[in-house]
Scaffold this motif. Sequence first.
Motif, PDB file in Angstrom:
ATOM      1  N   LYS A  20       0.845  -1.184   0.000  1.00 56.19           N
ATOM      2  CA  LYS A  20       0.000   0.000   0.000  1.00 56.19           C
ATOM      3  C   LYS A  20       0.883   1.237   0.000  1.00 56.19           C
ATOM      4  O   LYS A  20       1.997   1.234   0.517  1.00 56.19           O
ATOM      5  N   PRO A  64      -3.548   6.363  -1.316  1.00 55.77           N
ATOM      6  CA  PRO A  64      -4.835   6.190  -0.637  1.00 55.77           C
ATOM      7  C   PRO A  64      -4.844   6.781   0.767  1.00 55.77           C
ATOM      8  O   PRO A  64      -5.900   7.125   1.291  1.00 55.77           O
ATOM      9  N   CYS A 142     -10.164   2.450   2.435  1.00 54.65           N
ATOM     10  CA  CYS A 142     -10.039   3.130   1.147  1.00 54.65           C
ATOM     11  C   CYS A 142     -10.206   2.152  -0.015  1.00 54.65           C
ATOM     12  O   CYS A 142     -10.856   2.453  -1.015  1.00 54.65           O
ATOM     13  N   SER A 143      -9.636   0.953   0.120  1.00 54.90           N
ATOM     14  CA  SER A 143      -9.762  -0.047  -0.944  1.00 54.90           C
ATOM     15  C   SER A 143     -11.217  -0.491  -1.096  1.00 54.90           C
ATOM     16  O   SER A 143     -11.698  -0.694  -2.212  1.00 54.90           O
ATOM     17  N   SER A 146     -13.073   2.389  -2.840  1.00 54.64           N
ATOM     18  CA  SER A 146     -12.674   2.469  -4.248  1.00 54.64           C
ATOM     19  C   SER A 146     -13.335   1.359  -5.055  1.00 54.64           C
ATOM     20  O   SER A 146     -13.797   1.580  -6.182  1.00 54.64           O
TER      21      SER A 146
END
Length: 470
Positions: A20, A64, A142-143, A146
């Motif tokens: 990440k 992110p 965040c993933s 998204s």
Amino acid sequence: MSGMSQEKEEEVVSGVASPKEVLIVEDDLPLASQWRRFLKREFSVAVATNKEETFLQLRSKKFPVVLLDLGLPPYPESPRVGLELLKELVVQDPLLKVIVITAHGQKEVAQAALSMGAYDFLVKPVDDEMLLSLLRRAAWRCSLESAWLSAKREELPTSMVLESEAMRRVAEEVRRVAPLEVNVLVEGESGTGKELVAQLIHSWSKRRGRPFVAVDCAAIPVNLGEAELFGAERGAYTGAVRRIEGKVAQAEGGTLFLDEIGEISWELQAKLLRFLETKEYSPLGGKAKKGDVRIIAATNRELDQEVERGKFRLDLFYRIGQMMVSVPPLRERKEDILPLARHFINTLSREFNVPPSTLSKEAEKVLLTYGYPGNVRELRNLISRALLLANGGVILPEHLGLRVGESTEDVGISAAKRGYDLPRAKRALEEGWIREALRRHDGKITPAARDLGIPRTTLYDLIKKYAISI
């Protein structure tokens, strides 16, 4: 549980399934280097020491998560610069997770940061394991967001921007309403994208794959409204030299979108109501037919007020408004402005066959502070103009035709002036808005009337009233 599945579950929880990206914004380089060494086993870490370096890093790579120390130069003892940077970051990328770091005893600063959109906060001295756990959680969140947004975009029938929380709520409301076999009323100011919302309802409904037929009710001549909607046989009226298939027949099995439904005549309202009640209609000069269409209507008017004024039927209002979706004006969803502007740059540059341009920081600032009385449609027009003037170069405020500092107040009512009575002020405001709409559309009546939310005939009368030359 097998060892393999347990290992994968641990990877998902810890965030180590894939590297990440995290950006550390910290002017204390030894401290930033310490964090970088600690985090590098799970994160790819970049460091910025001030506001300018932060934006350079963000332009070069997608991060992110940002770890932001609020004490930044030139005032490292104050959180002012850090809070300003936080505000800019969350406006630029609403999905970005910003974890702020505050000094001990700055509880009010932490609360202010959270209210401005920070994901979470840590207090110095920072515990390494707490930092790692918080970064893992932020990256995971965040993933998820998204992935959710990507899935939504893939399902969208048209190019809609869902960056703002307000538009995400609209999309979720549409998702709930779309499968229901009920009529829907979409409310919102002119230019907000009501037809796109109607297309989205159709696409997510059981009628997807069937026709979607749009009707601009404001453009229908009063004496031809019935023929436009329900059709007419040859010779049904003077000038009917051929058979006309109405919009209801064209939309059979699908969706009929009635844009600006508040503009239709009282007589046509009665015929539309009968169709909604019986699912039966008669083309002019023809026999009765059954029709299977879903009605989605849109208006930029307050229809309940139109009902009170006796200009819109109460029974029709209830029929078309079984469910309602409200689209917010662009000035209330500023997170969408720059993504929309970049979207229009990409699409219009291909349409105009010109090199794609980029927005200067000054142009971005002007776009974010402008009031958009014409909403998304006006933003598209501004970008159209700017693209042609910039011709592949950087778009500046002068290319947009806006002044630096021009804001929402510039398109509203300014402070009352001495000797300026209310009737005179209303006339001045009305004339100003009409002139501005005509200027934006190069004197073209139909788009100017659409922006102003009035019929073309009304706009013609007002042009004559104020002796405006076009």
